[in-house]
Design a protein around this motif. Structure first.
Motif, short mmCIF file in Angstrom:
data_model
loop_
_atom_site.label_atom_id
_atom_site.label_comp_id
_atom_site.label_asym_id
_atom_site.label_seq_id
_atom_site.Cartn_x
_atom_site.Cartn_y
_atom_site.Cartn_z
N ASP A 15 0.84 -1.19 0.00
CA ASP A 15 0.00 0.00 0.00
C ASP A 15 0.88 1.25 0.00
N PRO A 16 0.45 2.30 -0.69
CA PRO A 16 1.26 3.52 -0.71
C PRO A 16 1.28 4.17 0.66
N PRO A 17 2.37 4.89 1.01
CA PRO A 17 2.42 5.56 2.31
C PRO A 17 1.32 6.62 2.42
N HIS A 18 0.98 6.95 3.64
CA HIS A 18 0.00 7.99 3.93
C HIS A 18 0.49 9.31 3.31
N PRO A 19 -0.42 10.15 2.80
CA PRO A 19 0.00 11.43 2.19
C PRO A 19 0.86 12.29 3.10
N VAL A 20 0.65 12.23 4.42
CA VAL A 20 1.45 13.05 5.32
C VAL A 20 2.91 12.60 5.30
N LEU A 21 3.13 11.30 5.06
CA LEU A 21 4.50 10.80 4.96
C LEU A 21 5.14 11.19 3.63
N LEU A 22 4.35 11.19 2.58
CA LEU A 22 4.88 11.61 1.28
C LEU A 22 5.32 13.07 1.33
N LYS A 23 4.51 13.90 1.95
CA LYS A 23 4.88 15.31 2.11
C LYS A 23 6.12 15.44 2.99
N ASN A 24 6.16 14.68 4.07
CA ASN A 24 7.31 14.69 4.96
C ASN A 24 8.58 14.30 4.22
N ARG A 25 8.49 13.30 3.37
CA ARG A 25 9.65 12.83 2.61
C ARG A 25 10.13 13.90 1.64
N GLU A 26 9.21 14.57 0.98
CA GLU A 26 9.57 15.60 0.00
C GLU A 26 10.32 16.76 0.64
N GLN A 27 9.98 17.07 1.91
CA GLN A 27 10.59 18.21 2.58
C GLN A 27 12.08 18.00 2.83
N PHE A 28 12.55 16.77 2.78
CA PHE A 28 13.95 16.51 3.11
C PHE A 28 14.75 15.96 1.93
N ILE A 29 14.19 16.02 0.74
CA ILE A 29 14.91 15.52 -0.44
C ILE A 29 16.20 16.30 -0.65
N ASP A 30 16.13 17.62 -0.50
CA ASP A 30 17.31 18.47 -0.72
C ASP A 30 17.83 19.05 0.60
N PHE A 31 17.68 18.30 1.67
CA PHE A 31 18.09 18.81 2.98
C PHE A 31 19.59 19.03 3.03
N GLY A 146 2.23 3.28 6.83
CA GLY A 146 2.90 2.66 5.69
C GLY A 146 4.29 3.17 5.39
N GLY A 147 4.95 3.80 6.35
CA GLY A 147 6.31 4.29 6.12
C GLY A 147 6.86 4.96 7.36
N THR A 148 8.06 5.52 7.24
CA THR A 148 8.73 6.12 8.39
C THR A 148 8.96 7.61 8.17
N LEU A 149 9.29 8.31 9.26
CA LEU A 149 9.56 9.74 9.19
C LEU A 149 10.92 9.99 8.54
N SER A 150 11.03 11.13 7.88
CA SER A 150 12.28 11.49 7.21
C SER A 150 13.07 12.56 7.97
N ASN A 151 12.51 13.09 9.05
CA ASN A 151 13.19 14.16 9.79
C ASN A 151 14.51 13.66 10.38
N PRO A 152 15.62 14.36 10.16
CA PRO A 152 16.87 14.00 10.84
C PRO A 152 16.73 14.19 12.35
N GLY A 153 17.51 13.44 13.11
CA GLY A 153 17.42 13.49 14.56
C GLY A 153 18.70 13.98 15.21
#
Length: 237
Positions: A15-31, A146-153
């Motif tokens: 199943d595709p990840p929840h939209p909130v995770l997709l947005k979260n992932r996009e925010q860190f593509i060019d981190f 359906g996925g994990t957070l992309s925020n660095p820790g």
């Protein structure tokens, strides 16, 4: 879809990840890590758990506070209880002073976690022994979103160890191995405001004060960018 197939689809990530995770992932593509520390937004968080078994235990509370321009924003906090699968009281829930009645009334992780991820937005996640918090956050996120957070820790425990190792030795030149790195012990040692322990929001605030104290010490030592902080603390991003 047949209902009995749903758990297998989640296990196989069909199943595709929840939209909130997709947005979260996009925010860190060019981190990028090279900006001054004051340019980043941080969310300092803490989770309360039913126990420390990484396979069986669950999150029952999340608390968080935002740091902007290296200042704690007390009007930007997050604090929610989460209804676990097993709401029977145990030693952990008694320590946290969370009653079964409160957990019965709480929302599910499927409802709370998207709100927490939206609260985090494009911030770095800070925690004391943050790896434990991130393990349970990501485990729960995989199960319900359906996925994990992309925020660095960033781990304040590691920062504290690095700070004390770099400048604190006994009169023989040896490092003080007896130091405690618990959150309350560090707060008392550094004369920080003391908050009520075993409450997710209070612990997040305690960690935020510790984090800013350590940042000031590192910045006084010439560390100004996130990349330099990671290198100085040897913290995994």
């Amino acid at each position: 879809m047949l209902s009995f197939l749903k758990p297998f689809r989640k296990m196989l990530s069909l199943d595709p990840p929840h939209p909130v995770l997709l947005k979260n992932r996009e925010q860190f593509i060019d981190f990028k890590q090279g900006a001054p520390l004051s340019d980043y937004t941080f969310v300092v968080c803490d989770t309360e758990l039913t126990g420390l078994n990484k396979r069986k235990d669950e999150i029952i509370s999340i608390g968080a506070v935002r740091i902007v321009n290296l200042q704690i924003e007390l009007d930007q906090t997050f604090h929610r209880y989460i209804r676990p699968t097993n709401i029977n009281p145990n030693e952990a829930t008694l320590i946290h002073r969370i009653t079964p009645e409160e957990l019965k009334k709480a929302d599910s992780a499927q409802d709370v976690l998207p709100e927490f991820i939206e609260f985090c937005d494009n911030s770095l996640i800070v925690g004391h022994f943050v790896g434990l918090d991130m393990h349970f956050l990501n485990k729960t996120s995989r199960q319900v979103l359906g996925g994990t957070l992309s925020n660095p820790g960033i781990d304040t425990m590691r920062l504290a160890r690095r700070f004390k190792d770099s400048g604190r030795t006994d009169h023989y030149g040896h490092h003080d191995q007896a130091s405690s790195y618990t959150l309350d012990a560090l707060a008392k040692e550094f004369n920080l405001p003391v908050f009520k322990p075993h409450d997710a929001l209070e612990d997040a605030l305690q960690t935020a004060y510790l984090f800013l104290y350590l940042l000031k010490k590192f910045r006084d030592g010439g560390i100004n960018s996130l990349k330099e902080l990671y290198q100085a603390g040897r913290i995994r991003s």
